[in-house]
Write a protein that holds these residues in place. Structure first.
Motif, PDB file in Angstrom:
ATOM      1  N   ILE A  80       0.869  -1.174   0.000  1.00  0.00           N
ATOM      2  CA  ILE A  80       0.000   0.000   0.000  1.00  0.00           C
ATOM      3  C   ILE A  80       0.906   1.224   0.000  1.00  0.00           C
ATOM      4  N   PHE A 108      -2.735   0.880  -4.389  1.00  0.00           N
ATOM      5  CA  PHE A 108      -2.530  -0.504  -3.984  1.00  0.00           C
ATOM      6  C   PHE A 108      -1.822  -1.219  -5.128  1.00  0.00           C
ATOM      7  N   VAL A 127      -9.159  -3.537  -1.112  1.00  0.00           N
ATOM      8  CA  VAL A 127      -8.854  -2.397  -1.985  1.00  0.00           C
ATOM      9  C   VAL A 127     -10.107  -1.534  -2.149  1.00  0.00           C
ATOM     10  N   GLY A 153      -8.728   2.421  -5.493  1.00  0.00           N
ATOM     11  CA  GLY A 153      -7.556   2.476  -4.629  1.00  0.00           C
ATOM     12  C   GLY A 153      -7.472   3.755  -3.815  1.00  0.00           C
ATOM     13  N   TYR A 186      -7.166  -2.424   6.312  1.00  0.00           N
ATOM     14  CA  TYR A 186      -6.684  -2.641   4.944  1.00  0.00           C
ATOM     15  C   TYR A 186      -5.511  -3.624   4.936  1.00  0.00           C
ATOM     16  N   TYR A 219      -5.931  -6.780   2.749  1.00  0.00           N
ATOM     17  CA  TYR A 219      -5.106  -6.752   1.541  1.00  0.00           C
ATOM     18  C   TYR A 219      -3.842  -7.594   1.684  1.00  0.00           C
ATOM     19  N   PRO A 225      -0.608  -6.764   2.578  1.00  0.00           N
ATOM     20  CA  PRO A 225       0.613  -6.257   1.940  1.00  0.00           C
ATOM     21  C   PRO A 225       1.849  -6.687   2.717  1.00  0.00           C
TER      22      PRO A 225
END
Length: 313
Positions: free
Chosen positions: A153, A165, A178, A182, A251, A255, A257
């Motif tokens: 991110i 993203f 997401v 984004g 997030y 997501y 990340p």
């Protein structure tokens, strides 16, 4: 095979930064900064864009090669609101580029090139593919040069908060974790929005609430006070880092990340808010990467608009 030469512009409200990216490599010697004429009328703004394009064209032909042997592209990182696919500006009420409201910038540029196509440079640039994208997204794409196989991110924090993203060097505008396009800026947070709470004005409001804001002080001065040992100023940045982590938590969970990338003016204070941000995200073992070279990465990101594998237009 002809070299692909991208004239890249990072269009800001105060400055326009430009450079040439040749076959994916940014030419440092071509990087220049121009004062933005963002409060002028449309003709003046467009004429400046044309002048910058011609300036970069001249740099290439004088120092690197013959213009006819190139595939020319023009890419612009533009703040929003903006219809990036069509090239239409919808900026209004922001005291910058308001004169371009409703204009199809791509068509305006082509029309301008046609009126001066008796000049060799205009004739070649008239054939250029012209594309646009959000500046925060292009910064994130540029950073993917460093982390091509990662999922992260990206945040640019300054007068507002931009976001993107990235997964394996591609932009994601939908999917688990997401938000639409984004974009995080308009999502509710605390008593306002993410953009309002986690930006320059968010820090200054927080400083005022905590009694750390003095007359004439901006984030830079607040940071200097913190580095000089002012405890209240330190607490402002600690709280900002805590709030940033709180916003990111859901997030990060969805997501998944491997990294958070932070750029923009506020990233210069990462030494002050970074520890609290890292602590707030400790459960995810995520890596924080910061860069002050936002424009350099943005220019590289602009060149990726013309990478067919990216699927952008």
């Amino acid at each position: 095979m002809k070299p692909k030469v991208v004239i890249a512009l990072d269009v800001g409200g105060t400055f326009i930064k430009s450079g040439l990216v040749v076959d994916g490599e940014l030419l440092q010697a071509s990087c220049k900064q121009y004062p933005a004429l963002a409060d002028q009328d449309a003709d003046v703004i467009i004429e400046q864009f044309i002048s910058i394009f011609e300036d970069q064209y001249q740099f290439y032909t004088v120092t690197l090669g013959i213009a006819a042997d190139c595939t020319w592209c023009i890419g612009l990182a533009f703040p929003g609101p903006f219809d990036y696919q069509q090239g239409i500006c919808y900026i209004q009420g922001l005291s910058k580029y308001e004169a371009l409201y409703g204009e199809n910038i791509r068509e305006v540029l082509y029309t301008r090139f046609k009126t001066i196509q008796h000049k060799e440079r205009a004739k070649h640039l008239l054939q250029a593919d012209i594309r646009f994208e959000n500046d925060a997204k292009l910064f994130a794409l540029g950073v993917s040069r460093l982390f091509p196989n990662e999922r992260y991110i990206s945040l640019t924090i300054g007068t507002g908060l931009g976001s993107a993203f990235i997964d394996h060097a591609s932009l994601l505008n939908e999917g688990p974790g997401v938000p639409k396009d984004g974009w995080l800026y308009d999502k509710p947070f605390l008593e306002s929005s993410i953009d309002d709470a986690l930006s320059r004005r968010g820090i200054l409001r927080l400083a005022e609430q905590m009694g750390a804001l003095e007359k004439g002080m901006d984030v830079k001065e607040l940071a200097e006070h913190a580095r000089n040992g002012n405890s209240m100023s330190c607490k402002v940045f600690e709280e900002f880092g805590t709030r940033l982590a709180e916003m990111l938590k859901s997030y990060v969970v969805e997501y998944q990340p491997t990294r958070i990338v932070i750029g923009g003016q506020i990233s210069k204070s990462i030494d002050l808010f970074g520890p609290a941000l890292q602590t707030g995200l400790a459960d995810s073992s995520i890596v924080i990467f910061t860069s002050e070279n936002v424009s350099e990465f943005t220019l590289i990101g602009i060149s990726r608009l013309f990478d067919n594998s990216l699927g952008l237009r």
